[in-house]
Design a protein around this motif. Sequence first.
Motif, PDB file in Angstrom:
ATOM      1  N   GLN A   1      14.947   5.969 -11.337  1.00 10.37           N
ATOM      2  CA  GLN A   1      14.677   4.909 -12.328  1.00 10.37           C
ATOM      3  C   GLN A   1      13.567   3.971 -11.874  1.00 10.37           C
ATOM      4  O   GLN A   1      12.911   3.343 -12.684  1.00 10.37           O
ATOM      5  N   GLU A   2      13.388   3.901 -10.562  1.00  9.11           N
ATOM      6  CA  GLU A   2      12.393   2.957 -10.031  1.00  9.11           C
ATOM      7  C   GLU A   2      11.683   3.576  -8.834  1.00  9.11           C
ATOM      8  O   GLU A   2      12.318   4.220  -7.997  1.00  9.11           O
TER       9      GLU A   2
ATOM     10  N   GLN B   1       9.725   0.197 -12.667  1.00 10.14           N
ATOM     11  CA  GLN B   1      10.769   0.894 -13.429  1.00 10.14           C
ATOM     12  C   GLN B   1      10.116   1.975 -14.290  1.00 10.14           C
ATOM     13  O   GLN B   1       9.122   1.707 -14.987  1.00 10.14           O
TER      14      GLN B   1
ATOM     15  N   HIS C   1      15.480  13.653 -16.248  1.00 10.35           N
ATOM     16  CA  HIS C   1      16.627  13.052 -15.553  1.00 10.35           C
ATOM     17  C   HIS C   1      16.463  13.145 -14.045  1.00 10.35           C
ATOM     18  O   HIS C   1      17.105  12.426 -13.285  1.00 10.35           O
TER      19      HIS C   1
ATOM     20  N   ARG D   1      18.361   1.623 -24.350  1.00 13.39           N
ATOM     21  CA  ARG D   1      19.181   2.444 -23.464  1.00 13.39           C
ATOM     22  C   ARG D   1      20.607   2.531 -23.986  1.00 13.39           C
ATOM     23  O   ARG D   1      21.292   3.521 -23.765  1.00 13.39           O
TER      24      ARG D   1
ATOM     25  N   TYR E   1       7.292  -2.299 -15.615  1.00 16.81           N
ATOM     26  CA  TYR E   1       7.870  -1.182 -16.377  1.00 16.81           C
ATOM     27  C   TYR E   1       6.746  -0.252 -16.826  1.00 16.81           C
ATOM     28  O   TYR E   1       5.765  -0.713 -17.421  1.00 16.81           O
TER      29      TYR E   1
ATOM     30  N   ARG F   1      11.856   6.717 -19.528  1.00 20.57           N
ATOM     31  CA  ARG F   1      11.728   8.089 -20.068  1.00 20.57           C
ATOM     32  C   ARG F   1      11.290   8.015 -21.524  1.00 20.57           C
ATOM     33  O   ARG F   1      12.032   7.541 -22.380  1.00 20.57           O
TER      34      ARG F   1
ATOM     35  N   GLU G   1      14.328   7.208 -23.952  1.00 10.87           N
ATOM     36  CA  GLU G   1      14.487   5.756 -24.074  1.00 10.87           C
ATOM     37  C   GLU G   1      13.372   5.089 -24.872  1.00 10.87           C
ATOM     38  O   GLU G   1      13.504   3.937 -25.286  1.00 10.87           O
TER      39      GLU G   1
END
Length: 239
Positions: free
Chosen positions: A63-64, A69, A59, A236, A35, A72, A96
Motif C-alpha cells: 500500500q505504501e 501511498q 493486490h 475504499r 498519494y 490501485r 479504488e
Amino acid sequence: MKLIADTHTHTIISGDAFSTLYENIQAARKRGIKYLCLTEHVYSALPGAPTPSYFKSMHALPQEIDGVQLIRGVEVNILDYNGHLDMPPDLLEWLEWVIASMHPTVIQPKDKKAHTKAWLAIAENPAVDVIGHCDDPRYPFDIDQVVHMFARHGKIMELNEQSPVTRPGGDIMRREILTACVKHSLPIVVSSDGHFVDKIGVFQKSIALLQELHFPEELVLNADEKRFAKILSEKRHKL
Ligand SMILES: [Zn+2]
Ligand SMILES: [Zn+2]
C-alpha cells in the motif's frame, strides 16, 4: 495551492509511457506527493497496454512505498456512446480509483448529442469515480447538463495537466467546464497524466488556471491531505 496526490499516472506497462513504477514513486516523493494513483491504460486503447489480469495482480503491491501511498486504479476506455467500458464490472468495483476517458484510438468523435449521451451514461455508472480529460475539443458536449449530472451522481472532474499539450484547442471548453463545476459544486482533482518521470507531481499550468479563475480551493480534492484521505476512504469502503 499545494497538491498532495497525483491522481492520473502511467508507467511503461501502459505501452505509451517511459518510466517504471519505482521511478514514478521516487519522483512523487521528491515533489511532496503523498498519494500516487496508478491508472494505466487498458488494452483496447493501445495494443501494448495491459489486460485485466494485470489489474487483478495489483493486490501484490504494497500500500505504501517510501512514504508514498499507492492507489490501485485504471484509466478505462469509453467504448461507445452508450457508455460501455472495456473492463469487467467486478474488476472495476475492486479497483479504488477508476478514471473513464474517451480516446480517439478507441471511440471516433461523433457529434455533441452523442458525446452528451455517453457522459450521461457514465454519470450513472457507479463504478466510475473520475471523469478523464473531458476538455477534449474533439468531443464537445452539453457541459451544463452533464456537469449537473456528474455532481448529482457523486463523480469527480479531472483537470488534466497534459490537456493543453496533447488535446490542443480546449482552452475555452476547459474554462466552461471549471465554471460549471463551481456552479454545480462538482469537486475536481488536478492530475499530471504523466507518461514520464519528469511530469509526475507537476501541475503548474493547472494551478495557474485555477488561480486565474479564482476556483474555490475547497472543491480541489487533492489540495488537502485530510480531504483527499476522506474521499479515498469512501472509495475504499466500496470494496
Ligand atoms: Zn487519457
Ligand atoms: Zn492517461
